[in-house]
Each structure stands twice: as C-alpha cells, then as structure tokens.
Scaffold this motif. Structure first.
Motif, PDB file in Angstrom:
ATOM      1  N   VAL A 218       0.836  -1.207   0.000  1.00  0.00           N
ATOM      2  CA  VAL A 218       0.000   0.000   0.000  1.00  0.00           C
ATOM      3  C   VAL A 218       0.870   1.255   0.000  1.00  0.00           C
ATOM      4  O   VAL A 218       0.650   2.194  -0.776  1.00  0.00           O
ATOM      5  CB  VAL A 218      -0.949  -0.004   1.216  1.00  0.00           C
ATOM      6  N   ALA A 219       1.884   1.279   0.881  1.00  0.00           N
ATOM      7  CA  ALA A 219       2.768   2.443   0.963  1.00  0.00           C
ATOM      8  C   ALA A 219       3.508   2.651  -0.355  1.00  0.00           C
ATOM      9  O   ALA A 219       3.651   3.787  -0.835  1.00  0.00           O
ATOM     10  CB  ALA A 219       3.751   2.274   2.114  1.00  0.00           C
TER      11      ALA A 219
ATOM     12  N   ARG B 295       7.895  15.094  -1.796  1.00  0.00           N
ATOM     13  CA  ARG B 295       8.224  14.956  -0.370  1.00  0.00           C
ATOM     14  C   ARG B 295       7.369  13.870   0.272  1.00  0.00           C
ATOM     15  O   ARG B 295       7.864  13.063   1.075  1.00  0.00           O
ATOM     16  CB  ARG B 295       8.015  16.295   0.340  1.00  0.00           C
ATOM     17  N   ASP B 296       6.080  13.852  -0.083  1.00  0.00           N
ATOM     18  CA  ASP B 296       5.192  12.816   0.459  1.00  0.00           C
ATOM     19  C   ASP B 296       5.635  11.432  -0.013  1.00  0.00           C
ATOM     20  O   ASP B 296       5.583  10.458   0.752  1.00  0.00           O
ATOM     21  CB  ASP B 296       3.751  13.079   0.017  1.00  0.00           C
ATOM     22  N   ALA B 297       6.059  11.341  -1.280  1.00  0.00           N
ATOM     23  CA  ALA B 297       6.528  10.059  -1.817  1.00  0.00           C
ATOM     24  C   ALA B 297       7.756   9.575  -1.057  1.00  0.00           C
ATOM     25  O   ALA B 297       7.887   8.382  -0.763  1.00  0.00           O
ATOM     26  CB  ALA B 297       6.849  10.201  -3.304  1.00  0.00           C
ATOM     27  N   ALA B 298       8.659  10.490  -0.723  1.00  0.00           N
ATOM     28  CA  ALA B 298       9.858  10.109   0.020  1.00  0.00           C
ATOM     29  C   ALA B 298       9.497   9.500   1.367  1.00  0.00           C
ATOM     30  O   ALA B 298      10.084   8.498   1.797  1.00  0.00           O
ATOM     31  CB  ALA B 298      10.768  11.323   0.215  1.00  0.00           C
ATOM     32  N   VAL B 299       8.494  10.086   2.042  1.00  0.00           N
ATOM     33  CA  VAL B 299       8.047   9.553   3.333  1.00  0.00           C
ATOM     34  C   VAL B 299       7.490   8.144   3.166  1.00  0.00           C
ATOM     35  O   VAL B 299       7.784   7.231   3.951  1.00  0.00           O
ATOM     36  CB  VAL B 299       6.981  10.491   3.958  1.00  0.00           C
ATOM     37  N   LEU B 300       6.683   7.942   2.115  1.00  0.00           N
ATOM     38  CA  LEU B 300       6.069   6.636   1.883  1.00  0.00           C
ATOM     39  C   LEU B 300       7.111   5.576   1.528  1.00  0.00           C
ATOM     40  O   LEU B 300       7.051   4.439   2.005  1.00  0.00           O
ATOM     41  CB  LEU B 300       5.034   6.758   0.763  1.00  0.00           C
TER      42      LEU B 300
ATOM     43  N   ARG C 261      10.284   5.613   2.377  1.00  0.00           N
ATOM     44  CA  ARG C 261      11.057   5.312   3.600  1.00  0.00           C
ATOM     45  C   ARG C 261      10.269   4.370   4.501  1.00  0.00           C
ATOM     46  O   ARG C 261      10.845   3.489   5.154  1.00  0.00           O
ATOM     47  CB  ARG C 261      11.385   6.605   4.342  1.00  0.00           C
ATOM     48  N   GLN C 262       8.957   4.563   4.540  1.00  0.00           N
ATOM     49  CA  GLN C 262       8.105   3.664   5.319  1.00  0.00           C
ATOM     50  C   GLN C 262       8.216   2.239   4.777  1.00  0.00           C
ATOM     51  O   GLN C 262       8.317   1.276   5.548  1.00  0.00           O
ATOM     52  CB  GLN C 262       6.652   4.146   5.259  1.00  0.00           C
TER      53      GLN C 262
ATOM     54  N   ALA D 295      13.026  -4.318  -3.206  1.00  0.00           N
ATOM     55  CA  ALA D 295      13.833  -3.433  -4.041  1.00  0.00           C
ATOM     56  C   ALA D 295      13.095  -2.218  -4.621  1.00  0.00           C
ATOM     57  O   ALA D 295      13.672  -1.126  -4.664  1.00  0.00           O
ATOM     58  CB  ALA D 295      14.463  -4.239  -5.177  1.00  0.00           C
ATOM     59  N   PRO D 296      11.840  -2.325  -5.121  1.00  0.00           N
ATOM     60  CA  PRO D 296      11.218  -1.203  -5.822  1.00  0.00           C
ATOM     61  C   PRO D 296      11.184   0.125  -5.069  1.00  0.00           C
ATOM     62  O   PRO D 296      11.352   1.173  -5.705  1.00  0.00           O
ATOM     63  CB  PRO D 296       9.794  -1.724  -6.111  1.00  0.00           C
ATOM     64  N   PRO D 297      10.964   0.167  -3.734  1.00  0.00           N
ATOM     65  CA  PRO D 297      10.970   1.481  -3.074  1.00  0.00           C
ATOM     66  C   PRO D 297      12.291   2.229  -3.215  1.00  0.00           C
ATOM     67  O   PRO D 297      12.302   3.463  -3.194  1.00  0.00           O
ATOM     68  CB  PRO D 297      10.683   1.136  -1.599  1.00  0.00           C
ATOM     69  N   TRP D 298      13.394   1.503  -3.368  1.00  0.00           N
ATOM     70  CA  TRP D 298      14.673   2.182  -3.567  1.00  0.00           C
ATOM     71  C   TRP D 298      14.696   2.884  -4.923  1.00  0.00           C
ATOM     72  O   TRP D 298      15.243   3.997  -5.035  1.00  0.00           O
ATOM     73  CB  TRP D 298      15.827   1.186  -3.461  1.00  0.00           C
TER      74      TRP D 298
END
Length: 375
Positions: free
Chosen positions: A208-209, A226-231, A233-234, A243-246
């Motif tokens: 979800v994040a 900025r909001d995407a960076a928070v998500l 990192r979550q 891997a994909p969040p990186w």
C-alpha cells in the motif's frame, strides 16, 4: 577482465595478451587504458588498485547480472472494461490510464489485457457476456457517478470463471491519482498471491505504501515528491529486502533535481545510493538499470550510459525508459533528439507530468538555440 576477476589480481601480461590479441602492444598502452578507466570512474579511483610488480585488481564487490530466463508461472489475467456513464472518448481514456497503472504496478505478475483486445470483443452488449467472451481470470468493471465536486467511481471486481462479484467499492474520483492508487491496492488485495513489481514484498502495508508512493511521484509536485519520500522510507523500514521502493527514492531525488528544489550533485549522489541498494537486492531489475543508465550519463559516462539504455529499451515499460533516455540526450545537449524521444514517451503516456515538465525544458532550449541562430 577486471570485473570478471574482481578481488583477484590480473597480471599485466594477461591483460596485454587478451586486450590486444595477436598484437605486440607495449605496457604503456595498458597504463594509458588504466588511467582512462580511472578517469571514467571519476572520483572513484580506488576501484582499481595497482599491485606493483604484478598487475591490477578491481577492489569492490561485483554483482553478476544473470541473463538466463527463470522458469515462470502463468500470471493471472485481468480485463479492465470501459467505465460506464461517460462519453466514449473519456471512458476509453480512463480505461487506458487504469491499464497503464496496473501494468506498471504489477509488471509480469499480472497479465493486464490491452484495451485493443477488449475493444475487439466489445460487440457484446452486457458486462456478463463480455466477461465470458474475454475468458480473463478477473475483470474490473466500473461506472462514473456524480457531477461537479461530487465525483466517484463505482467499481466491481469480478471473477471470470463464474462472473461472481468478489468485491464492490466506491472511490472518490476528485483526485484521479489517489483513486488509481486505491484501485491498484484493491486489485493487489483481491488477487491471491499478487504483489507489486518484485517478489520480495512480504506485507500488504508495504504494498500500500509503495503504490501510494508511486501515485505521489506521478503527480510530480514539490509536495507530492516529499510525500513520496516519506512513503518509500516507510516501505524500507517495514521491509528492507524489497527493491522497488529504492527505485522510488531515486525518482524522488531526480524529480527534486528537475524541479530545482535540491542541488543536482547531491541528488545524483543520493539517487545513485538508492539505485545501488535496489540492484543489490534485485540485480536484474530493469527499473533500477534504467535509472542507473541516466545516473551514469549525468556523471559524464555517455557511452556507458548508451549501452545500458540499449538494454533497457527492450523492456515492456517504454514510457519509463523513454523519459530517462530523453533526459540523457538533453543532458548532452542533443535537444532535437531529446525532443523526439520525449514525444515518444508522451505518446505512450500522455498524462505523465514529469515527461511534460521535461518537454517544456527541452522546448525552451530549442527556442533559445533558434533565437541565437537568428541573432
């Protein structure tokens, strides 16, 4: 040869014999090549160590990209039907947007039928007969509700084998990005065993994040990045092996550099760190390789970047690769070629905000160059 023998010393004689076969090359040629390699790696001269009296050694760990195709299971299929209560053009545009979103989110883990295939079967008048004719494992049907400030999508998730309703939900459509994110999460939750791109996401909150982070990146504003960076990192905090969040973090840094809210040198460095972590987790990740290609270009290694881009351009997600390829050409001041590539990207995804932003920058450069020639 240095990479293949990473960690081990490669003798000068071996390098001379294999780099210049059947030629009488002097040791000076080898010395010049090592110098050029170190210059290509810019500040990372410690990658190649000189072992005096013996040869050279590549000092850092090397990740081997396995080109062999793994055995694949058959992915479930999904047909996205045109939304009802809309004019034909708007309904087809929305259908295409949903198909692109789901294809990007799930990759080869979900076979999303192209809109052209669905259109070819659309002679049926009812949803029931159309679902049966498509023979998809699942179908997504919806209709538009409301007007003005009260806009909603009423969606139904249908099992193809018996046309049973698995889930029905009303989504707030005033923010299309958030609605698409919620729709993607719905599909992720209802298809057994389905996860977003990459197979290391072990928890639904991570999915979800990540999907919400993708939607924020697509909006491509200062606040949304900025909001995407928070998500993202979550995501990393919840599942460090996914891997994909990186890659998402790399997009945040590159997007902020494009908008001009962070220093480009810092953005390149941070994005490179993120992409390196993605490749360490998934060495064959095409999204990570695509971003690595751009970062290689931004660090001054034009030819190496082109080699990476040629491989990435064979992928299914052309819009993503074409965007970064256009940026590559723009960086090297090939503005006409960059304009052609970014137009191809927008032909694949007309709603891509970051592509429209880059197109504006490229057009400015072309206009400025034209005025300069006239002057």
């Amino acid at each position: 040869m240095l990479l293949n023998s990473a960690g081990s010393v490669v003798s000068k004689d071996y390098l001379l014999d294999h780099a210049w076969p059947r030629m009488d090359a002097a040791e000076e040629s080898l010395t010049r090549c090592i110098y050029a390699l170190r210059k290509l790696l810019m500040n990372n001269k410690d990658y190649i160590a000189t072992v005096y009296g013996q040869g050279y050694r590549f000092t850092w760990p090397v990740v081997v990209l396995d080109a062999s195709e793994p055995v694949k299971t058959v992915a479930p299929s999904l047909a996205v039907l045109p939304f009802r209560n809309l004019d034909e053009t708007t309904a087809l545009d929305l259908q295409d947007r949903v198909i692109r979103q789901l294809s990007i989110a799930f990759g080869e883990a979900l076979h999303v039928m192209p809109s052209g295939v669905i259109a070819a079967c659309s002679t049926s008048q009812t949803v029931h007969s159309l679902v049966r004719k498509l023979s998809a494992d699942y179908c997504l049907s919806g209709r538009f509700i409301g007007s003005g400030g009260q806009r909603h999508w009423s969606v139904e998730f249908i099992r193809g084998s018996d046309q049973a309703l698995l889930h029905g939900q009303t989504l707030d459509a005033r923010d299309a990005g958030e609605a698409l994110g919620a729709l993607t999460c719905l599909v992720a939750q209802r298809v057994p065993g389905l996860r977003p791109v990459g197979d290391r996401c072990g928890a639904y909150p991570v999915a979800v994040a990540y999907l919400n982070g993708l939607c924020q990146v697509q909006r491509h504003t200062v606040q949304s990045l900025r909001d995407a960076a928070v998500l993202f990192r979550q995501c990393v905090n919840l599942d460090a092996g996914y891997a994909p969040p990186w890659c998402g973090m790399a997009d945040v840094w590159l997007g902020q550099a494009m908008i001009g809210v962070v220093d480009q040198e810092r953005a390149i460095e941070e994005a490179h760190v993120a992409v390196s972590k993605a490749l360490a987790l998934d060495p064959g990740s095409l999204p990570a390789l695509t971003r690595l290609a751009l970062l290689t270009s931004l660090r001054g290694c034009e030819q190496a970047a082109e080699v990476l881009f040629r491989r990435c351009l064979l992928s299914a997600d052309q819009a993503d690769v074409l965007y970064f390829h256009a940026w590559h050409h723009w960086f090297w001041r090939r503005n006409e070629l960059a304009a052609s590539v970014i137009d191809q990207c927008l032909a694949h995804d007309p709603d891509c905000v970051r592509a429209r932003l880059l197109k504006g920058r490229i057009d400015e450069q072309l206009t400025w160059a034209g005025e300069r020639r006239l002057a």
